[in-house]
Design a protein around this motif. Structure first.
Motif, PDB file in Angstrom:
ATOM      1  N   SER A 100       8.262  11.059  13.899  1.00 19.80           N
ATOM      2  CA  SER A 100       7.768  10.716  12.414  1.00 19.80           C
ATOM      3  C   SER A 100       6.896  11.896  11.980  1.00 19.80           C
ATOM      4  O   SER A 100       6.016  11.972  12.847  1.00 19.80           O
ATOM      5  CB  SER A 100       7.502   9.293  11.771  1.00 19.80           C
ATOM      6  N   SER A 101       6.714  12.360  10.790  1.00 14.55           N
ATOM      7  CA  SER A 101       5.593  13.016  10.332  1.00 14.55           C
ATOM      8  C   SER A 101       4.033  12.195  10.424  1.00 14.55           C
ATOM      9  O   SER A 101       4.257  10.914  10.218  1.00 14.55           O
ATOM     10  CB  SER A 101       5.845  13.601   9.142  1.00 14.55           C
ATOM     11  N   SER A 109      -7.423  15.765   4.229  1.00 12.92           N
ATOM     12  CA  SER A 109      -5.933  15.714   4.207  1.00 12.92           C
ATOM     13  C   SER A 109      -5.481  16.516   4.873  1.00 12.92           C
ATOM     14  O   SER A 109      -5.778  17.905   5.085  1.00 12.92           O
ATOM     15  CB  SER A 109      -5.601  16.101   2.506  1.00 12.92           C
ATOM     16  N   LEU A 110      -4.123  16.174   5.488  1.00 15.01           N
ATOM     17  CA  LEU A 110      -3.523  17.056   6.574  1.00 15.01           C
ATOM     18  C   LEU A 110      -2.071  16.498   6.689  1.00 15.01           C
ATOM     19  O   LEU A 110      -1.921  15.182   6.633  1.00 15.01           O
ATOM     20  CB  LEU A 110      -4.268  16.744   8.020  1.00 15.01           C
ATOM     21  N   GLU A 111      -0.977  17.134   6.864  1.00 15.20           N
ATOM     22  CA  GLU A 111       0.282  16.812   7.117  1.00 15.20           C
ATOM     23  C   GLU A 111       0.609  17.469   8.496  1.00 15.20           C
ATOM     24  O   GLU A 111       0.735  18.685   8.593  1.00 15.20           O
ATOM     25  CB  GLU A 111       1.259  17.126   6.190  1.00 15.20           C
ATOM     26  N   VAL A 112       1.145  16.583   9.542  1.00 18.44           N
ATOM     27  CA  VAL A 112       1.672  17.136  10.701  1.00 18.44           C
ATOM     28  C   VAL A 112       3.196  16.696  10.700  1.00 18.44           C
ATOM     29  O   VAL A 112       3.496  15.628  10.519  1.00 18.44           O
ATOM     30  CB  VAL A 112       1.046  16.165  11.938  1.00 18.44           C
ATOM     31  N   GLU A 113       3.851  17.747  10.559  1.00 23.88           N
ATOM     32  CA  GLU A 113       5.176  17.557  10.460  1.00 23.88           C
ATOM     33  C   GLU A 113       6.092  17.018  11.607  1.00 23.88           C
ATOM     34  O   GLU A 113       5.439  17.399  12.620  1.00 23.88           O
ATOM     35  CB  GLU A 113       6.049  18.875  10.007  1.00 23.88           C
ATOM     36  N   ALA A 124     -11.919   5.412   3.173  1.00 24.68           N
ATOM     37  CA  ALA A 124     -11.428   5.579   1.835  1.00 24.68           C
ATOM     38  C   ALA A 124      -9.920   6.454   2.522  1.00 24.68           C
ATOM     39  O   ALA A 124     -10.084   6.987   3.572  1.00 24.68           O
ATOM     40  CB  ALA A 124     -11.877   6.553   0.998  1.00 24.68           C
ATOM     41  N   GLY A 125      -9.159   6.429   1.642  1.00 25.13           N
ATOM     42  CA  GLY A 125      -7.806   7.268   1.987  1.00 25.13           C
ATOM     43  C   GLY A 125      -6.862   6.524   2.758  1.00 25.13           C
ATOM     44  O   GLY A 125      -6.920   5.430   3.049  1.00 25.13           O
ATOM     45  N   GLN A 126      -5.725   7.237   3.104  1.00 24.55           N
ATOM     46  CA  GLN A 126      -4.543   6.783   3.675  1.00 24.55           C
ATOM     47  C   GLN A 126      -3.820   7.543   4.913  1.00 24.55           C
ATOM     48  O   GLN A 126      -4.262   8.486   5.041  1.00 24.55           O
ATOM     49  CB  GLN A 126      -3.530   6.414   2.599  1.00 24.55           C
ATOM     50  N   ILE A 127      -3.534   6.765   5.832  1.00 26.99           N
ATOM     51  CA  ILE A 127      -2.538   7.456   6.545  1.00 26.99           C
ATOM     52  C   ILE A 127      -1.138   6.905   6.677  1.00 26.99           C
ATOM     53  O   ILE A 127      -1.090   5.679   6.843  1.00 26.99           O
ATOM     54  CB  ILE A 127      -3.444   7.305   8.376  1.00 26.99           C
ATOM     55  N   LEU A 128      -0.226   7.859   6.814  1.00 28.31           N
ATOM     56  CA  LEU A 128       1.179   7.363   6.842  1.00 28.31           C
ATOM     57  C   LEU A 128       1.688   7.702   8.175  1.00 28.31           C
ATOM     58  O   LEU A 128       1.752   9.104   8.376  1.00 28.31           O
ATOM     59  CB  LEU A 128       1.999   8.002   5.659  1.00 28.31           C
ATOM     60  N   ILE A 129       2.563   7.137   8.757  1.00 23.71           N
ATOM     61  CA  ILE A 129       3.453   7.569   9.878  1.00 23.71           C
ATOM     62  C   ILE A 129       4.795   7.713   9.397  1.00 23.71           C
ATOM     63  O   ILE A 129       5.324   6.304   9.126  1.00 23.71           O
ATOM     64  CB  ILE A 129       3.089   6.858  11.235  1.00 23.71           C
TER      65      ILE A 129
END
Length: 354
Positions: free
Chosen positions: A2-3, A23-27, A57-62
């Motif tokens: 998953s990203s 903020s960062l997105e690992v594809e 603060a903030g979020q992490i999504l897998i």
């Protein structure tokens, strides 16, 4: 797989801000390196993704699942994340095969599936011949391959690597950089790799996030962050860069040591104070009696000359007192005190944001 997405991620420890709105997105299937000096926040970011600590603060999504937010942090064992640490953290009383199989046993797979998966990963990591050995009987590089095999065999959504090569000697570190990349190409596990070593990041990463003081200064491919740094910090941290300071004469020229230097990058405002970076190996050095015809020629004096085998390292001083380092071919010999001409290719002189 998953990203992994970080949204405005902040972590404070008392009055200290370790991570500041990152903020960062690992594809999916990418390997992203968090690169920076000690204390820049890279390991804090990794621990947040692992679920060891909770964000301020903030979020992490897998994938599409929020796994971390203030007041709600999914435990590490529920994230399908594997982590490889600086130390190999192998069970000393277990063989290589038993160490690798441990995570599968915890997941209660049947014996046949465990044997098949362990056999396959040991073959891929070139450890099949060592399956019956104990960690103390292995080299440092072999032990780290066991740690990688153990992390990958459980087929995690995300692989986290925290300075995984820092405990190895220089030769093993260089060898293992390529091994990490080879294994990533074989499994394409979404990976975040923390390091302070530029060579590791350049060798292993699809993209590099250069971090400073809890923030990402620049994100891009290894070629982008190296060839087109956007700040003085990035230019200095990635490779040997000289920083020239002067006043912009027009959109493309900066006055340095009384000489107009042509540079590339953003258009400049006349009269602005500008920093320009140029890599040590991009500078030409010669002892012509007269000024070379090439653009950006500056006469300097050699302060120091060091023979490094495959190259010579020079420290020279410009008329305004600025000192520059140059990496030259080993047969280019100039004694301390000699007058030399430097040529700075305009396409390699990059104006910086700060």
């Amino acid at each position: 797989m998953s990203s992994v997405i970080l949204r405005g991620l902040t972590k404070r420890f008392g009055d200290e801000t370790a991570l500041d709105g990152v903020s960062l997105e690992v594809e999916n299937g990418q390997l992203v390196c968090l690169l920076g000096p000690s204390g820049c926040g890279k390991t804090t970011a990794l621990r947040l993704v692992a679920g060891f600590i909770e964000p301020t603060a903030g979020q992490i999504l897998i994938g599409d699942k929020v796994v971390s937010s203030p007041g709600r942090t999914l435990p590490p064992e529920q994230r399908n994340v594997s982590m490889v640490f600086q130390t190999h953290a192998l069970w000393p009383h277990m063989t290589v095969a038993e160490n690798v199989a441990y995570g599968l046993l915890v997941r209660k797979l049947d014996r046949a599936s465990i044997a098949s998966k362990v056999s396959a990963i040991l073959a891929t990591t070139q450890l099949a011949a060592f399956a019956g050995r104990y960690p103390a009987e292995l080299s440092g590089g072999q032990q780290q391959r066991v740690a990688l095999a153990r992390a990958l065999v459980v087929e995690p959504d995300t692989l986290l690597l925290d300075e995984p090569l820092s405990s190895l000697d220089a030769n093993l570190r260089e060898e293992m950089r390529f091994e990490v990349r080879r294994l990533h190409d074989a499994y394409r596990t979404t990976s975040i790799y923390v390091t302070h070593d530029q060579g590791e990041a350049m060798t292993t990463a699809d993209r590099i996030a250069v971090m400073n003081a809890g923030r990402i200064e620049q994100l891009g491919t290894p070629e982008e962050v190296y060839d087109r740094p956007r700040s003085e910090f990035v230019a200095r941290f990635l490779g040997g860069s000289n920083i020239l300071r002067g006043t912009a004469l027009d959109a493309t020229h900066v006055s340095f040591a009384g000489i107009p230097i042509e540079c590339c990058g953003a258009a400049l405002a006349a009269g602005a104070q500008v920093a320009v970076c140029v890599r040590q190996h991009d500078i030409g050095i010669s002892n012509h009696a007269t000024r070379p015809a090439a653009a950006n020629a500056v006469q300097c004096r050699v302060v120091r000359s060091v023979f490094l085998g495959g190259a010579r390292d020079y420290l020279v001083e410009a008329p305004d007192g600025t000192q520059l380092r140059i990496t030259a071919a080993p047969n280019e010999t100039f004694a301390p005190g000699a007058s030399v001409w430097l040529t700075l290719p305009p396409e390699r002189c990059r104006a910086l944001v700060s």
